[in-house]
Design a protein around this motif. Sequence first.
Motif, PDB file in Angstrom:
ATOM      1  N   VAL A  99      41.014  33.836  37.475  1.00 30.73           N
ATOM      2  CA  VAL A  99      42.165  33.383  38.264  1.00 30.73           C
ATOM      3  C   VAL A  99      41.710  32.608  39.501  1.00 30.73           C
ATOM      4  O   VAL A  99      42.246  31.539  39.831  1.00 30.73           O
ATOM      5  CB  VAL A  99      43.059  34.574  38.674  1.00 30.73           C
ATOM      6  N   ASP A 100      40.704  33.118  40.203  1.00 23.51           N
ATOM      7  CA  ASP A 100      40.199  32.429  41.393  1.00 23.51           C
ATOM      8  C   ASP A 100      39.707  31.024  41.052  1.00 23.51           C
ATOM      9  O   ASP A 100      39.952  30.068  41.797  1.00 23.51           O
ATOM     10  CB  ASP A 100      39.059  33.232  42.025  1.00 23.51           C
ATOM     11  N   LEU A 101      39.007  30.894  39.931  1.00 19.28           N
ATOM     12  CA  LEU A 101      38.467  29.591  39.561  1.00 19.28           C
ATOM     13  C   LEU A 101      39.552  28.659  39.033  1.00 19.28           C
ATOM     14  O   LEU A 101      39.517  27.445  39.279  1.00 19.28           O
ATOM     15  CB  LEU A 101      37.351  29.752  38.534  1.00 19.28           C
ATOM     16  N   GLU A 102      40.534  29.198  38.313  1.00 23.02           N
ATOM     17  CA  GLU A 102      41.645  28.373  37.842  1.00 23.02           C
ATOM     18  C   GLU A 102      42.441  27.810  39.023  1.00 23.02           C
ATOM     19  O   GLU A 102      42.829  26.631  39.016  1.00 23.02           O
ATOM     20  CB  GLU A 102      42.570  29.191  36.936  1.00 23.02           C
ATOM     21  N   LEU A 103      42.689  28.635  40.020  1.00 24.14           N
ATOM     22  CA  LEU A 103      43.429  28.168  41.192  1.00 24.14           C
ATOM     23  C   LEU A 103      42.665  27.074  41.925  1.00 24.14           C
ATOM     24  O   LEU A 103      43.244  26.066  42.347  1.00 24.14           O
ATOM     25  CB  LEU A 103      43.709  29.339  42.135  1.00 24.14           C
ATOM     26  N   THR A 104      41.368  27.280  42.068  1.00 29.78           N
ATOM     27  CA  THR A 104      40.543  26.266  42.729  1.00 29.78           C
ATOM     28  C   THR A 104      40.564  24.961  41.943  1.00 29.78           C
ATOM     29  O   THR A 104      40.741  23.872  42.511  1.00 29.78           O
ATOM     30  CB  THR A 104      39.090  26.756  42.857  1.00 29.78           C
ATOM     31  N   SER A 105      40.383  25.044  40.635  1.00 34.87           N
ATOM     32  CA  SER A 105      40.361  23.854  39.799  1.00 34.87           C
ATOM     33  C   SER A 105      41.695  23.116  39.846  1.00 34.87           C
ATOM     34  O   SER A 105      41.735  21.884  39.989  1.00 34.87           O
ATOM     35  CB  SER A 105      40.034  24.243  38.351  1.00 34.87           C
TER      36      SER A 105
END
Length: 387
Positions: A280-286
């Motif tokens: 989730v953290d990486l999806e939001l950043t992307s």
Amino acid sequence: MSDSCHEAALTAASVLRKYAAEVDDQARFPVESFAALREAGLLGLVVPTGYGGAGAGLDVYVDVAQVLAGGCLSTALAWAMHCQQTDAIARFGGPELRERVLPRVARGELYIASVTTERGKGGHLLSADAPLDARGGRLRIERDAPVVTGASVAEGFLITMKEGAGLPANAVSLVYADRDALSVAETGEWDTLGMRGTQSLGVRLSGEVPADQVVGGPGGFRDVAVESMIPMAHLGWSACWLGAARAALGELVTGLRGPGRRGPDTASELVRERLARIRVDLELTSGYLHRVEQEVSAARAAGRSLGETVVQIHLNTLKVAASELTFRAADRMMQFAGLAAGYSKTSPLPVERTFRDLRAASLNYANDRLLTATGSLMLLDRSVVLG
């Protein structure tokens, strides 16, 4: 073109990955990795095609930054900052300076380092203390900078200077200088927790350059920063942080699924929930990275200034969010992998190095400073235009 640049980045990333642990351990600049970037033509990624470069847009820049950071975050960040300097010259340099510098960058001959820090003012970007001395069409530079990424190997420097001795600190000029035109004395040492491969030493610079090597005109640095250096930095840094965290997560998941795997039971709902939170953290950043890249690209294509309040808020928010979310993901990976696979420097997984490197993300142009600026800008955006 984007496919060819992506493939070139993948090829170079294999070299970056080979030397990442060594340059981290020795806190030295990744010269072998930069040789691979030069050979692949990636130093000239954002150089316009008319000067021999790839002429890549911001979408390609962000993609390549992620790929390279998956091999070595230190190398990728130094490269992204070089692209930041190159973009500034391409957009704001005079015709003579562009002709002298950009073809050399495109040929892989010129790595440009950024000199914006200064003792007494720290990393505050839009001010300078050391004044230029203009005489007979020449500019005298005397500059002391405590932190310069790649200072030991850079073939050129972009340097912020106060336009004149009697002027206020915000009258800032940006000056290009070849290394050969300067006396470069390294100061201090670089022995940090993370980002060790950037070898961001202090330097004292002394020398003279032609007056036409001012980028953006005398006292015109603010426009260069707003239209080029800040957006290139925030997009590039965020892409690098995301790429490093993404690669670490990929190796972590591969280790869980591979033959002879050891580690947490992937059938456990708790294990799956912990993995999901990292994702989730990486999806939001992307998602936000690509949204802001599209916004900046559209503004550039339409000839609109990036100094608009909403664009500045979104760029600042991107840097803060990316630095915090990718480090949180690295922290969660560390917790998930445990002492042997995550916390240990001898682990085959890059979790420990990624954790240390991403801890620096919020300090690289401090989030506190950006949040204060964003809070001030918010008072001008009463309609609250979200990204």
